[in-house]
Design a protein around this motif. Structure first.
Motif: not given
Length: 149
Positions: A9-16, A47-56, A71-77
């Motif tokens: 995720g971090v590698f992909l986030a940096v690239c994005v 930058g913050v929004l993209i990094l937050w996506r990969f950290a979240r 990103l927005g709504r969590d799902e519980l199984i």
């Protein structure tokens, strides 16, 4: 306990982020009337929004079930809705990959009997499958512990 593919995720986030910044810089060059302060604020926000996506994005084992962190709504199984948690092998364009799979006891449709946790997957040639195997084993153990109660 939350599970995430941090290294990938971090590698992909940096690239994005770099790609998004390159696009923004191209727009700034084209329209020179954008003030520098606005350009910096927009760059930082993207930058913050993209990094937050990969950290979240990830999966969390809670007392009530598996929570898919989106990103927005969590799902519980719920634990009771899960029939099995296992590691599936799949193929991607870059090589073979291991993907955690949650089989549902009562699936909403026969075409989709479970949920692929692709956010936790990794590629074999990068040695990430050991991490995926460990995370899947921990998720399975949480499920088995809740089945025993």
């Amino acid at each position: 306990m939350a599970f995430r593919a941090i290294g990938n995720g971090v590698f992909l986030a940096v690239c994005v982020v770099v790609l998004a910044e390159m696009c923004l810089l191209a727009v700034y060059d084209e329209f020179s009337s954008i003030p520098d302060q606005v350009a910096v604020i927009i760059s930082i926000a993207v930058g913050v929004l993209i990094l937050w996506r990969f950290a979240r994005v990830g999966v969390a084992a809670t007392p009530t079930g598996l929570k898919l962190l989106n990103l927005g709504r969590d799902e519980l199984i719920p634990w009771t809705a899960i029939a099995d948690i296992r590691l599936d092998e799949g193929e991607a364009s870059l090589g073979a990959t291991a993907i955690p799979y949650v089989e549902l006891a009562d699936p909403p449709s026969p075409e989709e009997p479970g949920v692929l946790l692709s956010c936790l997957s990794g590629y074999t040639f990068r040695g990430r499958n050991r991490r995926v195997t460990r995370q899947t084993a921990k998720l399975r153990q949480h499920w088995l512990d809740h089945q025993a109660h």
